[in-house]
Design a protein around this motif. Structure first.
Motif, PDB file in Angstrom:
ATOM      1  N   ALA A  96       0.802  -1.222   0.000  1.00 11.48           N
ATOM      2  CA  ALA A  96       0.000   0.000   0.000  1.00 11.48           C
ATOM      3  C   ALA A  96       0.836   1.275   0.000  1.00 11.48           C
ATOM      4  CB  ALA A  96      -0.931   0.010   1.215  1.00 11.48           C
ATOM      5  N   LEU A 105      -6.239  -1.523   5.133  1.00 10.88           N
ATOM      6  CA  LEU A 105      -5.041  -1.812   4.341  1.00 10.88           C
ATOM      7  C   LEU A 105      -4.790  -3.319   4.273  1.00 10.88           C
ATOM      8  CD1 LEU A 105      -1.688   0.077   4.782  1.00 10.88           C
ATOM      9  CD2 LEU A 105      -1.735  -2.377   5.092  1.00 10.88           C
ATOM     10  N   ALA A 164      -7.463  -5.064   2.164  1.00 11.83           N
ATOM     11  CA  ALA A 164      -7.188  -4.884   0.736  1.00 11.83           C
ATOM     12  C   ALA A 164      -6.061  -5.802   0.279  1.00 11.83           C
ATOM     13  CB  ALA A 164      -6.830  -3.420   0.463  1.00 11.83           C
ATOM     14  N   HIS A 165      -5.058  -5.982   1.134  1.00 11.95           N
ATOM     15  CA  HIS A 165      -3.949  -6.885   0.795  1.00 11.95           C
ATOM     16  C   HIS A 165      -4.452  -8.314   0.618  1.00 11.95           C
ATOM     17  CE1 HIS A 165       0.042  -8.686   0.875  1.00 11.95           C
ATOM     18  NE2 HIS A 165      -0.321  -9.431   1.904  1.00 11.95           N
ATOM     19  N   HIS A 225      -6.299  -8.588  -2.584  1.00 12.94           N
ATOM     20  CA  HIS A 225      -5.354  -8.603  -3.702  1.00 12.94           C
ATOM     21  C   HIS A 225      -4.717  -9.972  -3.857  1.00 12.94           C
ATOM     22  CE1 HIS A 225      -2.594  -7.001  -6.663  1.00 12.94           C
ATOM     23  NE2 HIS A 225      -1.575  -7.480  -5.986  1.00 12.94           N
ATOM     24  N   SER A 232      -6.233  -3.771  -5.987  1.00 14.79           N
ATOM     25  CA  SER A 232      -5.128  -3.272  -5.165  1.00 14.79           C
ATOM     26  C   SER A 232      -5.646  -2.256  -4.159  1.00 14.79           C
ATOM     27  CB  SER A 232      -4.052  -2.621  -6.046  1.00 14.79           C
ATOM     28  OG  SER A 232      -3.487  -3.553  -6.925  1.00 14.79           O
ATOM     29  N   TYR A 233      -4.848  -1.999  -3.140  1.00 17.21           N
ATOM     30  CA  TYR A 233      -5.206  -1.005  -2.131  1.00 17.21           C
ATOM     31  C   TYR A 233      -5.433   0.350  -2.799  1.00 17.21           C
ATOM     32  CZ  TYR A 233      -4.886   1.910   2.057  1.00 17.21           C
ATOM     33  OH  TYR A 233      -5.145   2.806   3.061  1.00 17.21           O
TER      34      TYR A 233
END
Length: 401
Positions: A154, A173, A176-177, A180, A200-201
């Motif tokens: 990020a 964060l 989101a990882h 992904h 992606s973030y």
């Protein structure tokens, strides 16, 4: 810069500047950079807090805009955040209507703005638990997880300084990882395992599958070339390429979106068919098919990622419609993918949309509609339920007059 290795036994007042938090701890002056991806300002007042802080006290501090720099057990901070969320989401007492306080009814537009205000206040309140991150991206708290990979993805590589950020943003964060890493299945891209998009973030996930299916089903005017305006994760570029369009040019202004789209296009084996360009709306040249899925609601975004949903003053929508005719090849089509939720909320009228289409030198040659399928459509407790239940997502087929 000094970092204390001990936990204070009681809250201590801190001072905050525009970009730095500065405080005195164990007789030392300490400071760190303030980091907020959503652009939140430094809390006006901050206290040191640990496991002795009760949820009720934390909620009062958070509602007053006081940040709590955590010095206790990391997992207890997560539990405290959950407790704050329960207090934010608890039903509020509604005053019974009377002659003194008559019942107030709101228009759909007023309901929308009240809902946005409530969501903004909730976000501010839940962002008041603060975590200090070391320069090496470690968190020096008991039972703290190792989130270095998520932070690198990020924020980029670790630097020479640490930062202070909200626990809520850190959890976003990490979420989101994980998205992904796992990716999300898109049925319009074909069969597994070659049908996953990896958001992606900071790049909005294509969670509304109905609009993607519209692009997968609409009759193609040509398979030679297509422009995908505001490509985001690259999902619509990928769908068009999978449908047999020989060359697709996807554009976006956001470097994060372009990097995300590039990653997805490579994963799907489509890099020979899809070109990605940083541009404000249109790339150079003309195409027989131009696709755009602009943000659907004309309101101001309160965080960068919300720009995928909110388009203040319908700037992107109007820009696309104003420039489309000049970029269409002869007999070409522009596909505008747009929800009518804004119309049901009183934020935009159908007459306004049709006027912008006409002012752009365009005509409607067809329209495909689909009902919204997301979970909030069935959630009758949602303040915007009536509008969401009536929502249609449409693919407008436009051509130059």
């Amino acid at each position: 810069m000094h970092r204390s290795e001990t936990t204070p036994s009681s809250p201590v007042a801190l001072s905050a500047s525009a970009t730095q938090l500065t405080w005195q701890e164990n007789g030392h002056d300490c400071q760190d950079e303030w980091r907020s991806e959503r652009g939140a300002p430094v809390p006006k007042r901050v206290v040191l807090a640990d496991d002795t802080l009760s949820a009720d006290s934390a909620y009062r501090l958070a509602c007053a805009g006081t940040g709590m720099l955590w010095r206790g057990d990391f997992q207890n901070a997560r539990l405290l955040l959950q407790a704050l969320a329960r207090r934010c989401d608890a039903p509020k007492k509604v005053r019974r209507a009377s002659k003194t306080y008559p019942e107030v009814t709101h228009t759909p537009q007023e309901n929308f703005h009240l809902h946005r205000q409530a969501q903004s206040q909730r976000a501010r309140t839940l962002s008041m638990i603060l975590i200090q991150v070391n320069p090496d991206r470690q968190i020096s708290l008991r039972r703290a997880p190792d989130w270095r990979e998520a932070m690198k993805e990020a924020w980029g590589p670790a630097g020479t300084t640490g930062c202070v950020t909200s626990l809520r943003e850190l959890l976003g964060l990490v979420g989101a990882h994980e998205w992904h890493q796992k990716g999300m299945e898109i049925s319009a891209l074909g069969s597994a395992p070659h049908n996953r998009i990896h958001p992606s973030y900071g790049v909005f996930s294509p969670v509304r599958g109905e609009y993607i299916q519209l692009v997968a089903d609409a009759p193609l005017p040509s398979t030679e070339l297509a422009f995908d305006i505001g490509t985001g994760t690259g999902v619509l570029s990928a769908v068009l390429a999978k449908r047999g369009v020989k060359r697709v040019v996807g554009t976006d202004l956001d470097p994060r979106a372009l990097s995300c789209a590039k990653d997805n296009i490579q994963r799907l084996g489509l890099k020979d068919k899809v070109e990605l360009v940083q541009a404000n709306l249109f790339p150079d040249g003309k195409a027989p098919l131009i696709v755009c899925n602009p943000p659907w609601l004309p309101a101001r975004a309160s965080a960068p990622i919300e720009r995928a949903i909110y388009d203040e003053n319908s700037t992107m929508l109007k820009g696309f419609l104003a420039g489309l005719a000049a970029h269409l090849a002869p007999k070409g089509e522009g596909w505008l993918i747009l929800s009518d939720l804004a119309e049901h909320l009183g934020l935009r009228t159908r007459a306004e949309l049709e006027a912008w289409i006409a002012e752009g030198g365009l005509k409607v040659i067809g329209k495909l509609d689909t009902k919204a399928e997301h979970k909030k459509v069935q959630d009758e407790s949602d303040p915007l339920h009536a509008a969401r239940a009536a929502e249609l997502t449409s693919l407008w087929r436009l051509a130059a007059k």
